[in-house]
Design a protein around this motif. Structure first.
Motif, PDB file in Angstrom:
ATOM      1  N   PRO A  58       0.872  -1.188  -0.030  1.00  9.81           N
ATOM      2  CA  PRO A  58      -0.051  -0.015   0.107  1.00  9.81           C
ATOM      3  C   PRO A  58       0.754   1.128  -0.003  1.00  9.81           C
ATOM      4  N   ALA A  59       0.493   2.380  -0.329  1.00 10.95           N
ATOM      5  CA  ALA A  59       0.727   3.691  -0.142  1.00 10.95           C
ATOM      6  C   ALA A  59       1.567   3.951   1.063  1.00 10.95           C
ATOM      7  N   ASN A  60       2.370   4.683   1.299  1.00 12.98           N
ATOM      8  CA  ASN A  60       3.305   5.063   2.455  1.00 12.98           C
ATOM      9  C   ASN A  60       3.552   3.852   3.285  1.00 12.98           C
ATOM     10  N   TYR A  61       4.266   2.775   2.647  1.00  5.36           N
ATOM     11  CA  TYR A  61       4.491   1.582   3.192  1.00  5.36           C
ATOM     12  C   TYR A  61       6.096   1.557   3.191  1.00  5.36           C
ATOM     13  N   ARG A  62       6.662   1.146   4.302  1.00  4.23           N
ATOM     14  CA  ARG A  62       8.110   0.790   4.607  1.00  4.23           C
ATOM     15  C   ARG A  62       8.446  -0.643   4.949  1.00  4.23           C
ATOM     16  N   ILE A  63       9.732  -1.189   4.542  1.00  2.04           N
ATOM     17  CA  ILE A  63      10.109  -2.395   4.883  1.00  2.04           C
ATOM     18  C   ILE A  63      11.401  -1.760   5.546  1.00  2.04           C
ATOM     19  N   PRO A  64      11.931  -1.796   6.803  1.00  2.58           N
ATOM     20  CA  PRO A  64      13.004  -1.550   7.425  1.00  2.58           C
ATOM     21  C   PRO A  64      14.116  -2.416   6.661  1.00  2.58           C
ATOM     22  N   ALA A  65      15.522  -1.981   6.830  1.00  5.19           N
ATOM     23  CA  ALA A  65      16.599  -2.689   6.426  1.00  5.19           C
ATOM     24  C   ALA A  65      16.671  -4.130   6.898  1.00  5.19           C
ATOM     25  N   MET A 117      19.937   0.830  -0.890  1.00  2.00           N
ATOM     26  CA  MET A 117      20.886  -0.230  -0.421  1.00  2.00           C
ATOM     27  C   MET A 117      21.588  -0.158   0.550  1.00  2.00           C
ATOM     28  N   GLY A 118      21.896  -1.162   1.552  1.00  2.00           N
ATOM     29  CA  GLY A 118      22.714  -0.945   2.746  1.00  2.00           C
ATOM     30  C   GLY A 118      21.690  -0.607   3.850  1.00  2.00           C
ATOM     31  N   THR A 119      22.160  -0.475   5.024  1.00  2.00           N
ATOM     32  CA  THR A 119      21.171  -0.163   6.090  1.00  2.00           C
ATOM     33  C   THR A 119      20.709   1.012   6.508  1.00  2.00           C
ATOM     34  N   ASN A 120      21.142   2.108   5.709  1.00  2.00           N
ATOM     35  CA  ASN A 120      20.599   3.457   5.631  1.00  2.00           C
ATOM     36  C   ASN A 120      19.393   3.676   4.827  1.00  2.00           C
ATOM     37  N   THR A 138      22.305  -9.083   0.937  1.00  2.00           N
ATOM     38  CA  THR A 138      22.543  -7.844   0.730  1.00  2.00           C
ATOM     39  C   THR A 138      21.545  -7.047   1.438  1.00  2.00           C
ATOM     40  N   PRO A 139      21.945  -6.030   2.233  1.00  2.00           N
ATOM     41  CA  PRO A 139      21.130  -5.242   3.251  1.00  2.00           C
ATOM     42  C   PRO A 139      20.395  -4.235   2.176  1.00  2.00           C
ATOM     43  N   HIS A 140      19.105  -4.218   2.350  1.00  5.95           N
ATOM     44  CA  HIS A 140      18.288  -3.147   1.697  1.00  5.95           C
ATOM     45  C   HIS A 140      17.154  -2.958   2.420  1.00  5.95           C
TER      46      HIS A 140
END
Length: 158
Positions: A72-79, A99-102, A123-125
């Protein structure tokens, strides 16, 4: 000689017939149009709000599988990382990946509809979705996700 050839052919046919059911269980034939896709709640390893549809294979078992995720809109998956190669194809919307942990949005790359991201194991992402987006994962099971910060893992809050 002809009798031997007939017996050998009969034995080979019997062997093939006995192997066919096992082979058929490992490889399935799938053809689907977008209207054939049925959605259900996403896996508990992803933040709430995602929907999923497994198109081919079984993500919980060893072997190739194809799964779509509707985010959905405004969705995030942390590193996070995955234990195997992962190929993500954007079906619709826009997939913003860092890409990475940032998780700095300024460091993310926007992958448009039709675009592809391929990542090696480990691969962290991280992911940020601004509008509803559908992506297709093509990879090998068993599928797994490990969050860089264990506190980000939605399975911990259940």
């Amino acid at each position: 000689m002809q009798l031997f050839t007939l017996k050998a052919a009969t034995c080979a046919s019997a062997l093939l017939l006995s192997l066919t059911p096992a082979f058929a269980q490992q490889h399935q034939h799938v053809m689907a149009n977008p209207g054939d896709v049925t959605w259900k709640d996403g896996p508990p390893s992803l933040p709430k709000g995602a929907q999923m549809s497994v198109l081919y294979g079984d993500p919980s078992k060893d072997g190739v599988f194809v799964m779509r995720l509707k985010l959905p809109a405004n969705y995030r998956i942390p590193a996070h990382t995955h234990p195997v190669d992962e190929v993500v194809t954007v079906i619709s919307g826009q997939f913003n990946i860092g890409m990475g942990t940032n998780s700095d949005p300024a460091q993310m790359k926007a992958i448009e509809s039709g675009g592809v991201v391929a990542m090696a194991p480990g691969t962290p992402h991280n992911v940020k979705i601004d509008q509803e987006t559908v992506v297709q994962l093509s990879t090998r099971g068993p599928w797994g996700i490990a969050y860089v910060n264990p506190a980000d893992d939605p399975r911990k809050s259940q």
